[in-house]
Design a protein around this motif. Structure first.
Motif, PDB file in Angstrom:
ATOM      1  N   HIS A   1       9.494  61.078  40.525  1.00  0.00           N
ATOM      2  CA  HIS A   1       9.653  59.846  41.302  1.00  0.00           C
ATOM      3  C   HIS A   1       9.635  60.100  42.810  1.00  0.00           C
ATOM      4  N   ASN A   2       9.418  61.345  43.192  1.00  0.00           N
ATOM      5  CA  ASN A   2       9.331  61.707  44.611  1.00  0.00           C
ATOM      6  C   ASN A   2      10.595  61.327  45.376  1.00  0.00           C
ATOM      7  N   LYS A   3      11.758  61.626  44.754  1.00  0.00           N
ATOM      8  CA  LYS A   3      13.048  61.320  45.365  1.00  0.00           C
ATOM      9  C   LYS A   3      13.855  62.607  45.550  1.00  0.00           C
ATOM     10  N   PRO A   4      14.643  62.689  46.624  1.00  0.00           N
ATOM     11  CA  PRO A   4      15.579  63.816  46.762  1.00  0.00           C
ATOM     12  C   PRO A   4      16.667  63.722  45.692  1.00  0.00           C
ATOM     13  N   MET A   5      17.184  64.887  45.310  1.00  0.00           N
ATOM     14  CA  MET A   5      18.301  64.941  44.373  1.00  0.00           C
ATOM     15  C   MET A   5      19.624  64.870  45.125  1.00  0.00           C
ATOM     16  N   SER A   6      20.677  64.467  44.405  1.00  0.00           N
ATOM     17  CA  SER A   6      22.030  64.521  44.949  1.00  0.00           C
ATOM     18  C   SER A   6      22.987  64.879  43.824  1.00  0.00           C
ATOM     19  N   TYR A   7      24.163  65.355  44.227  1.00  0.00           N
ATOM     20  CA  TYR A   7      25.221  65.709  43.276  1.00  0.00           C
ATOM     21  C   TYR A   7      26.528  65.140  43.818  1.00  0.00           C
ATOM     22  N   PRO A   8      26.727  63.813  43.671  1.00  0.00           N
ATOM     23  CA  PRO A   8      27.885  63.157  44.284  1.00  0.00           C
ATOM     24  C   PRO A   8      29.227  63.585  43.702  1.00  0.00           C
ATOM     25  N   GLU A   9      29.235  64.067  42.453  1.00  0.00           N
ATOM     26  CA  GLU A   9      30.458  64.571  41.828  1.00  0.00           C
ATOM     27  C   GLU A   9      30.119  65.842  41.054  1.00  0.00           C
ATOM     28  N   TRP A  10      30.908  66.886  41.304  1.00  0.00           N
ATOM     29  CA  TRP A  10      30.816  68.065  40.451  1.00  0.00           C
ATOM     30  C   TRP A  10      32.125  68.826  40.582  1.00  0.00           C
ATOM     31  N   GLY A  11      32.424  69.663  39.581  1.00  0.00           N
ATOM     32  CA  GLY A  11      33.671  70.408  39.686  1.00  0.00           C
ATOM     33  C   GLY A  11      34.003  71.211  38.449  1.00  0.00           C
ATOM     34  N   VAL A  12      34.906  72.153  38.637  1.00  0.00           N
ATOM     35  CA  VAL A  12      35.505  72.898  37.528  1.00  0.00           C
ATOM     36  C   VAL A  12      36.746  72.151  37.072  1.00  0.00           C
ATOM     37  N   GLY A  13      37.444  72.720  36.065  1.00  0.00           N
ATOM     38  CA  GLY A  13      38.751  72.178  35.735  1.00  0.00           C
ATOM     39  C   GLY A  13      38.983  71.924  34.277  1.00  0.00           C
ATOM     40  N   ASN A  14      38.071  71.201  33.624  1.00  0.00           N
ATOM     41  CA  ASN A  14      38.303  70.892  32.224  1.00  0.00           C
ATOM     42  C   ASN A  14      38.298  72.159  31.377  1.00  0.00           C
ATOM     43  N   PHE A  15      37.431  73.098  31.681  1.00  0.00           N
ATOM     44  CA  PHE A  15      37.401  74.390  30.993  1.00  0.00           C
ATOM     45  C   PHE A  15      38.479  75.331  31.512  1.00  0.00           C
ATOM     46  N   GLY A  16      38.842  75.171  32.776  1.00  0.00           N
ATOM     47  CA  GLY A  16      39.799  76.076  33.400  1.00  0.00           C
ATOM     48  C   GLY A  16      39.170  76.783  34.596  1.00  0.00           C
TER      49      GLY A  16
END
Length: 324
Positions: free
Chosen positions: A253-268
């Motif tokens: 789609h010729n769009k930049p990517m983004s990652y508005p939410e990411w994180g560790v924690g549920n696994f530890g």
């Protein structure tokens, strides 16, 4: 503290039968290239706690912790999402951001409807008053804000869950995007599913290139079977609607990517996940607009600067700090 600190985080469900067994984790110390270091600010955004007077002050502490320049990282926040009454009353929050730092840009995660209201009603304009209010308020405070409309529409827990009503989701998204554009021509829009297959194929709810500026993906480290290496390959990189799909879909789609939410924690404490996310960001840096770490504890702990996840915290700070 505003009600939004009770952020509803849908549990992201994948089939644990994909797991395998057996490799040993290796957590090397990162040596970022000069190019990667120069991009560190756009990858070091965050959703942070409200703190004493507002998230801006907490985000300034976050910038100092990562040796980033003042006002250089993007903020992620959530507009009122419990009831339409709360939504209308939320207009003071963008103003707090502006009062504390008019230079800060914000990614506003914007609900597309409320519990009990059909997406079709939004598409037909029955709640234009509420969205006009939000758009006007944000335009006055952050006229270049990123509007993340109806995020995680592929999760059943979302009030705007699109399965079986994809056309209504698309119509509502497009209608609300038009409202926001009337108030600021500098607004941009982020279409952002949750990673993996979830409860529906996310691409069925894509609203069209003309109302999307960024294609986002929310990614969290979950308690799947297998070693960290195996889980990375199986659940995060190769799974349907995971990272490789995200890159291909955004490219198509010729769009930049983004990652508005990411994180560790549920696994530890999992520094391998931190390492691999950073490698993914670095590998694709020319195609990524921004990333935001979810540095608030929700249904599971994700905050990374408290000492709860010491190995992940140390590596995160090393990888995402600016070299100045």
């Amino acid at each position: 503290m505003p009600p939004i600190d009770r952020v509803r985080r849908g549990l992201l469900l994948l089939a644990t039968s994909w797991a395998a067994g057996g490799l040993t984790a290796a957590h090397g110390k990162a040596n970022p290239s000069p190019r990667a270091a120069s991009d560190s600010a756009k990858l070091a955004g965050a959703f942070v706690n409200w703190g004493a007077i507002g998230r801006e002050r907490t985000l300034q502490d976050w910038e100092k912790w990562l040796n980033q320049k003042p006002s250089s990282v993007i903020a992620v926040d959530f507009y009122g999402e419990e009831t339409w009454e709360q939504f209308l009353a939320f207009t003071w929050v963008p103003g707090v951001w502006k009062k504390l730092n008019p230079a800060r840009n914000v990614v506003w995660s914007m609900p597309l409807t409320m519990k009990g209201t059909q997406l079709a009603d939004v598409a037909f304009g029955k709640h234009d008053l509420e969205f006009e209010s939000a758009a006007r308020t944000i335009a006055e405070a952050q006229p270049k804000a990123i509007i993340r409309l109806g995020w995680e529409m592929n999760l059943e827990q979302s009030n705007w869950f699109a399965k079986g009503r994809e056309a209504d989701f698309i119509a509502a998204y497009r209608h609300v995007a038009d409202i926001f554009r009337k108030h600021s021509g500098a607004f941009t829009f982020d279409w952002c599913p949750g990673w993996g297959p979830q409860e529906m194929p996310a691409d069925l709810a894509y609203p069209g290139d003309d109302v999307v500026d960024y294609i986002g993906l929310d990614v969290y480290d979950f308690k799947f079977e297998g070693t960290p290496e195996e889980r990375w390959q199986t659940f995060y990189l190769k799974a349907p609607f995971a990272l490789e799909w995200h890159r291909e879909f955004a490219g198509r789609h010729n769009k930049p990517m983004s990652y508005p939410e990411w994180g560790v924690g549920n696994f530890g404490d999992n520094p391998y996940f931190i390492q691999k996310m950073h490698e993914w960001f670095t590998e694709n840096r020319d195609r990524i607009a921004y990333a935001g770490y979810f540095n608030v504890d929700g249904l599971w702990p994700t905050q990374i600067d408290t000492g709860r996840f010491p190995q992940s915290e140390k590596l995160f700070r090393n990888l995402f700090s600016a070299r100045r």
